[in-house]
Scaffold this motif. Structure first.
Motif: not given
Length: 271
Positions: A57-63, A65-66, A69-78, A96-103
């Protein structure tokens, strides 16, 4: 589990064995698309077909940075793999992605790889002789920033080399579209060594503090880490007229050199 996997600089085969294992066990695979696919010369279909065997899945800058949550939501269950050309914490950081995941209590594993920050060592300049890295943005008619100048000047005063990372503008909304509230995007632009030198010399002419000049020795790089990488040493004036070809490009302003560094510099000289 969120895997953040560095892919290296050359092509999709530069992934490490640990990185490939993470991809193969992941249920979803995202790839950072705003700098990466250019250097690989591949589409997401190409990546999955050639090596990874799964949809990417292509994750552009908006995906990233904005809509993280879509990436993290998927990582919470799989298991989710987020692929980054270069190293995850090299020139483009994903802290930022790492910090949000850890939180959110999501486990994170990082698989490192080569990045521009260490690959420039191929020119022979010793990595511990570099000072602070700078970014050179595209100038516009109304915006010509020069905050990088003081850093280059400081490095020069200490006899240190300066790595200049050159601007990449992909999926950047136009000013007009932002005013209208409906995003339209500029065509992709990738700064060349030639443009970077032109802008650097303009700033030096305006500042006049002798941080560098037309006779300053530099290295120009194109497609670093790929089979057709190009590395040329010369003065700024010489490199300004060299055809470096397709992006991505970067530039090193040479500081005080060691005899071994001088030998390598001679190997790459234009004349």
């Amino acid at each position: 589990m969120l895997y953040i996997v560095g892919l290296g600089l050359g092509n999709e085969k530069d992934i490490t064995l640990r990185g490939l294992e993470a991809v193969q066990k992941s249920d979803k695979i995202f790839i950072e698309a705003y700098t990466s696919l250019l250097s690989f010369g591949l589409s997401s279909d190409g990546l999955s077909t050639l090596l990874y065997g799964k949809p990417v899945i292509l994750a552009d800058r908006e995906t990233v940075e904005e809509k993280a949550d879509e990436i993290l939501s998927a990582a919470a269950d799989s298991d989710v793999a987020f692929l980054v050309v270069g190293d995850p914490f090299g020139a483009t950081t994903h802290t930022d992605l790492v910090v949000r995941a850890k939180k959110l209590g999501i486990d994170v594993k990082v698989v490192h790889n080569a990045s521009v920050m260490n690959a420039v060592g191929v020119c022979g300049l010793q990595l511990y002789h570099y000072g602070e890295t700078v970014s050179i943005p595209f100038f516009t008619d109304t915006w010509r920033p020069d905050s990088f100048y003081e850093k280059i000047q400081k490095n020069h005063g200490l006899g240190l080399h300066t790595l200049c990372l050159l601007d990449i503008r992909v999926k950047e909304p136009t000013l007009e579209s932002l005013c209208r509230g409906k995003k339209q995007y500029e065509p992709p632009r990738y700064m060349s060594v030639n443009t970077a030198i032109e802008q650097l010399l303009e700033v030096e002419q305006n500042r006049g503090e002798n941080a560098y000049g037309e006779d300053t020795m530099c290295f120009g790089f194109a497609r670093l880490g790929s089979e057709d990488q190009k590395i040329v040493a010369g003065t700024m004036k010489q490199l300004e007229s060299v055809d470096f070809g397709a992006p991505l490009h970067c530039l090193v302003i040479v500081g005080k050199t060691h005899p071994v560094e001088e030998e390598m510099l001679d190997f790459y000289r234009t004349v």
